[in-house]
Design a protein around this motif. Structure first.
Motif, PDB file in Angstrom:
ATOM      1  N   PRO A  58       0.821  -1.221   0.000  1.00  0.00           N
ATOM      2  CA  PRO A  58       0.000   0.000   0.000  1.00  0.00           C
ATOM      3  C   PRO A  58       0.852   1.267   0.000  1.00  0.00           C
ATOM      4  CG  PRO A  58      -0.760  -1.545   1.671  1.00  0.00           C
ATOM      5  CD  PRO A  58       0.554  -2.045   1.187  1.00  0.00           C
ATOM      6  N   LEU A  59       1.993   1.239   0.711  1.00  0.00           N
ATOM      7  CA  LEU A  59       2.857   2.418   0.770  1.00  0.00           C
ATOM      8  C   LEU A  59       3.450   2.726  -0.599  1.00  0.00           C
ATOM      9  CD1 LEU A  59       4.250   4.585   2.493  1.00  0.00           C
ATOM     10  CD2 LEU A  59       6.085   2.930   2.954  1.00  0.00           C
ATOM     11  N   VAL A  60       3.970   1.700  -1.268  1.00  0.00           N
ATOM     12  CA  VAL A  60       4.543   1.893  -2.600  1.00  0.00           C
ATOM     13  C   VAL A  60       3.478   2.357  -3.579  1.00  0.00           C
ATOM     14  CG1 VAL A  60       5.631   0.704  -4.554  1.00  0.00           C
ATOM     15  CG2 VAL A  60       6.400   0.220  -2.225  1.00  0.00           C
ATOM     16  N   SER A  61       2.285   1.760  -3.486  1.00  0.00           N
ATOM     17  CA  SER A  61       1.182   2.156  -4.373  1.00  0.00           C
ATOM     18  C   SER A  61       0.798   3.616  -4.156  1.00  0.00           C
ATOM     19  CB  SER A  61      -0.022   1.250  -4.117  1.00  0.00           C
ATOM     20  OG  SER A  61      -1.125   1.636  -4.897  1.00  0.00           O
ATOM     21  N   ALA A  62       0.752   4.043  -2.886  1.00  0.00           N
ATOM     22  CA  ALA A  62       0.402   5.441  -2.588  1.00  0.00           C
ATOM     23  C   ALA A  62       1.464   6.403  -3.110  1.00  0.00           C
ATOM     24  CB  ALA A  62       0.227   5.610  -1.079  1.00  0.00           C
ATOM     25  N   ILE A  63       2.740   6.029  -2.960  1.00  0.00           N
ATOM     26  CA  ILE A  63       3.834   6.879  -3.454  1.00  0.00           C
ATOM     27  C   ILE A  63       3.765   7.017  -4.970  1.00  0.00           C
ATOM     28  CG2 ILE A  63       6.341   7.022  -3.714  1.00  0.00           C
ATOM     29  CD1 ILE A  63       6.584   5.734  -0.939  1.00  0.00           C
ATOM     30  N   MET A  64       3.479   5.914  -5.666  1.00  0.00           N
ATOM     31  CA  MET A  64       3.396   5.938  -7.134  1.00  0.00           C
ATOM     32  C   MET A  64       2.232   6.801  -7.597  1.00  0.00           C
ATOM     33  SD  MET A  64       4.296   1.985  -8.115  1.00  0.00           S
ATOM     34  CE  MET A  64       4.064   2.271  -9.875  1.00  0.00           C
ATOM     35  N   GLN A  65       1.096   6.729  -6.876  1.00  0.00           N
ATOM     36  CA  GLN A  65      -0.057   7.549  -7.248  1.00  0.00           C
ATOM     37  C   GLN A  65       0.233   9.025  -7.062  1.00  0.00           C
ATOM     38  OE1 GLN A  65      -3.528   6.231  -5.152  1.00  0.00           O
ATOM     39  NE2 GLN A  65      -3.708   4.314  -6.302  1.00  0.00           N
ATOM     40  N   VAL A  66       0.887   9.363  -5.937  1.00  0.00           N
ATOM     41  CA  VAL A  66       1.249  10.763  -5.678  1.00  0.00           C
ATOM     42  C   VAL A  66       2.234  11.248  -6.733  1.00  0.00           C
ATOM     43  CG1 VAL A  66       2.433  12.302  -4.076  1.00  0.00           C
ATOM     44  CG2 VAL A  66       0.784  10.646  -3.210  1.00  0.00           C
ATOM     45  N   SER A  67       3.190  10.389  -7.086  1.00  0.00           N
ATOM     46  CA  SER A  67       4.186  10.750  -8.087  1.00  0.00           C
ATOM     47  C   SER A  67       3.534  11.026  -9.440  1.00  0.00           C
ATOM     48  CB  SER A  67       5.220   9.624  -8.221  1.00  0.00           C
ATOM     49  OG  SER A  67       6.158   9.926  -9.223  1.00  0.00           O
ATOM     50  N   ARG A  68       2.574  10.151  -9.829  1.00  0.00           N
ATOM     51  CA  ARG A  68       1.877  10.363 -11.107  1.00  0.00           C
ATOM     52  C   ARG A  68       1.052  11.631 -11.076  1.00  0.00           C
ATOM     53  NH1 ARG A  68       1.104   4.616 -11.177  1.00  0.00           N
ATOM     54  NH2 ARG A  68      -0.914   4.900 -10.150  1.00  0.00           N
TER      55      ARG A  68
END
Length: 505
Positions: A484-494
């Motif tokens: 979930p942490l990696v997924s959240a970081i990727m969404q914020v980055s996009r």
């Protein structure tokens, strides 16, 4: 060989045979009524298991859930109202087939693929469970702590309503599990001075409340309890042309069986998620993907196979490690505990004959799906003509009697009502119920093994990674938590990259 002969003797007991027969009929009836899930059917069966031996209790749960999951396809196909959450994945597809005059083909293909998937899952259970049990004999409190973490983590990660909702539901279950006596000091926790809570929250009334009372409340408050179902069209020739159809889509049957079993083995997942994933997989890899949604049997066959394969697969971690694979096996583990039987690798040594008898019941229940499913489909119009008000009244009566029968106290009826209201409120807020059950069942296992391990390690947290298997399981848990942490970081980055204004040259 002696163990197998003893297992045959156990399942030849008239009580076991009658139990399987009655539980099958009950499961078909409940599964065919929209809103009454397979888990609810199992919950209503639990009070009856007090009067049975352990094998009959498990036989009733296995037969009931196998029938209920398959029967859930009937109202979905005929009325576009899924009988169980697993059936919802392909309800539109089967209903479109019915509108095209292919209702018999939809129900027949779903039934046959469910039988094949269930048999495949049962064979995997028979082969994998004893092998895993031999490995699990070397497990210590460190490994069991990480296994409990995996079960709880998966319950949150694979929740259909999202990770945050699943996590919140899980924490509620763990909080409920702390009620009672502290496992180390013996002092009461969260009992609020109540003697009845000293032994913890009674599992069965809580479970009945969350799965049955909440559904009754939903039906009453939404007005559906006073409505009648539309009269479905009559279906005949269920098995006509089914074998060539199954042969044509044999790849889908095989893939649904394999994926369903794997997802079932994953603690906290279950057949509902398996059905959605396999239907999506069938559409993704189909050569006729444009036909999906118009009444095409391919996705129905693959998801149908996954349903029952997932049911069998969920029993692997439940029997080997005592870690439930889904809500139904969580109930089954609770029943075994009440019978004085602790699921785990030692069970294969002390109760080997009973376990092989359980494996045989899985095979018998799935084979029995063919004649019982045929009868249920033929009788669909009569099953769906049961007036809802009378049905809800009977279910409520079963709930009250079942909750009272646990300890013969009115207090347990109160527990049932409180948890029913809680589950209804959580469902309305979009929070799933199944992780709560897993939290209640796995909470004591998690706490006890953590405290035992900390005592052995003298408070050194690195000891949780020192044993080879514990280290692998621990790293796997940390990777799960990082998703979930990696997924959240990727969404914020996009989001940031899309929001950044372009430079003018």
């Amino acid at each position: 060989m002696q163990t197998l002969l003893e297992a045959f003797r156990l399942i030849a007991d008239p009580q076991v045979i009658v139990t399987v027969l009655l539980a099958s009929i009950f499961g078909l009836f409940v599964g065919a009524i929209p809103g009454l899930t397979a888990t609810m059917a199992t919950a209503l069966l639990v009070p009856m298991t007090f009067f049975m031996d352990p094998l009959s209790s498990i036989a009733a749960i296995v037969a009931c859930t196998a029938m209920a999951i398959t029967a859930g396809d009937i109202p979905g196909c005929l009325l576009r109202i899924p009988g169980t959450p697993a059936s919802a994945a392909y309800t539109d597809e089967t209903f479109m087939m019915t509108k095209k005059g292919l209702g018999a083909q939809a129900l027949g293909s779903s039934l046959v693929s469910s039988v094949i998937g269930g048999l495949f899952g049962a064979i995997v259970l028979m082969v994998a469970a004893p092998s895993l049990a031999r490995v699990a004999l070397n497990f210590s409190s460190f490994e069991y702590f990480w296994l409990a973490c995996i079960g709880l983590s998966c319950a949150a990660l694979v929740s259909s309503t999202g990770f945050v909702a699943g996590l919140l539901s899980l924490f509620i279950g763990l909080l409920i599990a702390t009620v009672g006596m502290d496992v180390i000091s013996g002092s009461p926790r969260f009992t609020f001075g109540s003697v009845q809570l000293m032994g913890g929250v009674s599992f069965v009334p809580a479970m009945i409340g969350m799965f049955a009372i909440s559904e009754i409340l939903y039906s009453l408050l939404n007005g559906t309890a006073r409505q009648r179902f539309a009269k479905p069209q009559k279906i005949t020739g269920i098995f006509h042309g089914i074998l060539p159809l199954i042969s044509k889509y044999r790849t889908n049957v095989a893939r649904g069986s394999v994926i369903g079993t794997i997802i079932g083995i994953l603690p906290g997942a279950g057949g509902d998620i398996a059905a959605w994933i396999t239907y999506a997989t069938a559409r993704r890899f189909s050569k006729e993907s444009q036909k999906f949604g118009t009444g095409h049997p391919e996705g129905v066959i693959e998801a149908g196979a996954a349903n029952n394969a997932g049911l069998s697969g969920a029993w692997v971690p439940a029997l080997v490690f005592g870690v439930p694979g889904d809500a139904v096996t969580a109930i089954a583990v609770g029943v075994l505990f009440m019978k004085g039987i602790n699921p785990g690798p030692r069970l294969f040594e002390t109760q080997g004959a009973m376990l092989y008898a359980v494996f045989m019941i899985f095979l018998i229940a799935n084979i029995a799906l063919l004649p019982f499913g045929w009868l249920a489909i033929r009788a669909a119009s009569k099953i769906l003509s049961v007036p809802r008000p009378q049905l809800m009244a009977v279910i409520l009566l079963f709930c009250i009697v079942g909750s009272f029968a646990i300890n013969n106290t009115i207090f347990d009826i109160g527990v049932m009502l409180v948890f029913g209201i809680l589950a209804f409120a959580l469902s309305e807020a979009g929070i799933p119920i199944a992780p709560i059950i897993l939290g209640i069942v796995l909470g004591p296992l998690l706490e006890q093994n953590f405290l035992t391990s900390m005592t052995i390690a003298d408070g050194n947290l690195l000891a949780f990674f020192e044993r080879p298997i514990a280290g692998v399981l621990g790293i796997f848990v940390l990777l799960l938590w990082s998703i979930p942490l990696v997924s959240a970081i990727m969404q914020v980055s996009r989001h940031v990259s899309h929001a950044r204004p372009m430079k003018l040259t």
